[in-house]
Design an enzyme around this catalytic site. Structure first.
Site, PDB file in Angstrom:
ATOM      1  N   GLY A   1       0.178  -1.412   0.330  1.00 37.31           N
ATOM      2  CA  GLY A   1       0.243  -0.117   0.119  1.00 37.31           C
ATOM      3  C   GLY A   1       0.765   1.346   0.296  1.00 37.31           C
ATOM      4  O   GLY A   1       2.012   1.248  -0.522  1.00 37.31           O
ATOM      5  N   SER A   2       0.381   2.213   0.842  1.00 36.28           N
ATOM      6  CA  SER A   2       1.307   3.382   0.324  1.00 36.28           C
ATOM      7  C   SER A   2       2.508   3.970   1.544  1.00 36.28           C
ATOM      8  O   SER A   2       2.919   5.144   0.945  1.00 36.28           O
ATOM      9  CB  SER A   2      -0.062   4.487   1.584  1.00 36.28           C
ATOM     10  OG  SER A   2      -0.960   5.225   0.274  1.00 36.28           O
ATOM     11  N   THR A   3       3.136   2.989   1.850  1.00 38.29           N
ATOM     12  CA  THR A   3       4.298   2.794   2.282  1.00 38.29           C
ATOM     13  C   THR A   3       5.194   2.955   1.827  1.00 38.29           C
ATOM     14  O   THR A   3       6.337   3.519   1.192  1.00 38.29           O
ATOM     15  CB  THR A   3       4.472   1.797   3.342  1.00 38.29           C
ATOM     16  OG1 THR A   3       4.055   0.235   2.912  1.00 38.29           O
ATOM     17  CG2 THR A   3       3.754   1.485   4.351  1.00 38.29           C
TER      18      THR A   3
ATOM     19  N   ASP B   1      -5.121   6.221   5.414  1.00 36.64           N
ATOM     20  CA  ASP B   1      -4.189   5.396   5.279  1.00 36.64           C
ATOM     21  C   ASP B   1      -3.780   5.180   6.684  1.00 36.64           C
ATOM     22  O   ASP B   1      -2.613   4.538   7.318  1.00 36.64           O
ATOM     23  CB  ASP B   1      -3.031   5.710   4.937  1.00 36.64           C
ATOM     24  CG  ASP B   1      -3.047   5.394   3.027  1.00 36.64           C
ATOM     25  OD1 ASP B   1      -3.158   4.517   2.604  1.00 36.64           O
ATOM     26  OD2 ASP B   1      -2.151   6.479   2.626  1.00 36.64           O
TER      27      ASP B   1
END
Length: 604
Positions: free
Chosen positions: A299-301, A604
């Site tokens: 994901g957004s990491t 997030d």
């Protein structure tokens, strides 16, 4: 004087007084030559017999001593040799970085039988199962009735069990001295240390990876993990699993200057003294190490890497703005932001608001080939470097096309392990030099291998952006007074088989502290969390991963000797300030922030 001849065997009668008491002469006894020879032979035979008896009784005595000292007995030759190896090759201890014992070996007695010497197999089984109820009577009876000369009954008995068996006095039973591996910390470091089998061979984790080293050296094997940090990690991960009704969680702490893993916990875990058999369903398998063996879309990491790549390429500057007002269409799919906005955003805003559209626009400035090369530079296209055998291979697209470039820019379409991510994040924030992650303590921190992956200036910029996410973006719940936390949240749909699972997600947070002078990376992943009343039904990285990481940092900061700072001091604010200098195009409108987000309900 009268001569008298006697033929005697074995006795010498010559000698004595020549006269008796009355003065009369006694008869003189003369032994002929045949008698002399017989006496000599008798003496020799007596000496030989005495020597034979001495040797025989000495051998019996030696056997008795050996049996008493080493629990020995009649064994098949191959078994005797194996027993000797077990006794002479003790496994070395495993300790944490501070010398705290993680694994050691204790001498034990193992029970075996010679079925040929068992007088009544049924009676023996009945007696043995009274003191060792865990034995299977059917299998034991078959073994004791077999034609074998050696069968194991039970390995590694406790002293009490050994004494109770001894009191039974069953002929044909005996004990063999062996070793049993003991793990004083129990479940705490199970996935790191692993375990060994009854034959003292390592079967998982460090025990398996360093099996030969542990057998051949007496020196303890010193790991990089810190038992104190393990306790904190495990406690907070278990709390997160319980609160969000998740199926599991994982967490790691790494020193970004050395690559040493100071903490690694995966839950559920297991007791290494009695490890469960592996299961087909890895999500619920206690032996499954989510940190190293599990691979996930992060994901957004992943926007940490996408932004660093864009800035490092020189084709994107911090002040550049991108149109994020419209979704991006790929075939029949539509990529949009979780909370769409109606204005252009600069790089800082894209990162802070975790915009998928903005991330794609930045990746397009670099292209798929350069993106793949950059991901390889970060070590994300091969197995992680950790010293355990349980390591997963990344799942990467082939061929690497433009559509893959788009989805990878915001953390989908490519799966890696938490160990991959932690190592790469450490290299991004520590000045741009990635050190290979290790579970062994670095004996000389001044000689740590490393590879430059980005420039120092890009690294400094990324620290500021990660701090911005905590102070103004999606990771506000990770902020800890005194420790200047920076980071990035991540939420991704969970992949199983060939598709995504409905209502199943991975919620995570990758953090660094202190962000103004990074020393440690803290990573938290919670597997399939469910929202609750406290989180307004949200189960995203901002609600699950960030607060869990914050709780961990608050406790390990003092243990690691990190000196607290004033997060709001002018020096810290100035050091962490981001000055993109971007101006949105005239006429752009800013969308209102939803009420849920105002309460902390970030994507997030």
């Amino acid at each position: 004087m009268t001569d008298i001849n006697y033929s005697l065997t074995g006795f010498d009668l010559a000698g004595g007084d020549r006269y008796g008491q009355g003065g009369r002469p006694e008869p003189r006894i003369r032994v002929n030559s045949r008698a002399s020879t017989a006496l000599a032979m008798g003496k020799s035979r007596l000496v030989v017999m005495m020597a034979a008896f001495t040797v025989g009784f000495g051998a019996v005595g030696a056997k008795l001593v050996d049996a008493t000292v080493s629990f020995g007995g009649a064994k098949e030759p191959s078994v005797a040799r194996a027993a000797t190896r077990t006794m002479t090759n003790s496994r070395a201890d495993i300790v944490d970085r501070n010398g705290v014992l993680l694994a050691t070996s204790l001498h034990t007695a193992s029970l075996f039988a010679d079925p040929k010497l068992i007088l009544d197999a049924r009676e023996a089984v009945q007696q043995l199962t009274t003191v060792l109820p865990e034995l299977d009577p059917v299998t034991l009876l078959a073994d004791l009735k077999s034609d074998k000369r050696f069968v194991w009954i039970k390995r590694n008995l406790s002293p009490r069990q050994q004494q109770e068996v001894f009191r039974l006095g069953i002929p044909g039973l005996n004990f063999q001295r062996e070793e049993r591996r003991v793990y004083p910390q129990g479940n705490l470091a199970a996935h790191v240390v692993g375990f060994s089998g009854v034959d003292n061979n390592g079967l998982m984790g460090i025990e398996q990876a360093f099996d030969t080293r542990l057998k051949e050296s007496d020196e303890p094997l010193r790991l990089s993990v810190d038992v104190r940090l393990q306790h904190v990690l495990r406690k907070e991960l278990v709390n997160a699993v319980d609160e969000f009704n998740a199926i599991g969680a994982a967490g790691m702490v790494m020193d970004v200057k050395t690559g040493e893993i100071l903490g690694m916990v995966s839950v559920p875990d297991f007791d290494p003294h009695a490890p469960p058999p592996p299961t087909q369903e890895q999500d619920t398998d206690p032996r499954f190490n989510r940190n190293t063996l599990g691979v996930y879309e992060m994901g957004s990491t992943f926007k940490i890497f996408n932004t660093a790549m864009a800035l490092e390429s020189g084709r994107v500057r911090l002040q550049d703005s991108f149109d994020t007002t419209r979704p991006i269409k790929i075939g029949r799919f539509l990529i949009k932001d979780y909370h769409p906005v109606n204005h252009w955003m600069d790089v800082a805003d894209i990162f802070k608001e975790s915009s998928n559209i903005g991330s794609i626009k930045m990746a397009e400035q670099v292209g798929p080939n350069a993106q793949k090369e950059f991901m390889g530079r970060l070590g994300l296209l091969r197995q992680a470097s950790l010293e355990v055998p349980e390591r997963g291979w990344p799942m990467i697209p082939n061929p690497w096309r433009e559509v893959n470039m788009m989805t990878i820019s915001f953390g989908h379409g490519m799966s890696v392990s938490p160990a991959h991510l932690v190592q790469a994040v450490g290299g991004v924030v520590n000045g741009g030099i990635m050190h290979p992650a290790t579970l062994l303590k670095r004996e000389n921190p001044n000689e740590v291998p490393g590879t430059r992956i980005i420039s120092e200036q890009t690294s400094i910029t990324m620290r500021k952006l990660m701090r911005l996410v905590v102070t103004e973006g999606t990771a506000s719940k990770a902020d800890v007074p005194g420790y200047v936390v920076g980071g990035k949240t991540g939420t991704s749909d969970k992949v199983k088989g060939r598709g995504y699972v409905t209502n199943a997600r991975i919620s995570s947070f990758a953090g660094v502290f202190p962000a103004n002078d990074p020393r440690y990376v803290v990573y938290v992943l919670v597997d399939e969390p469910k929202g609750n009343k406290r989180t307004f039904g949200f189960a995203t990285g901002g609600w699950v991963g960030a607060p869990t990481a914050g709780a961990i940092i608050a406790q390990i900061g003092p243990l690691l000797g990190v000196k607290p700072q004033d997060n709001n001091s002018p020096e810290i604010i100035q050091a962490m300030a981001v000055h993109p200098g971007a101006v949105a195009p005239q006429g752009a409108q800013v969308a209102a922030v939803p009420a849920a987000l105002q309460a902390g309900g970030e994507e997030d």
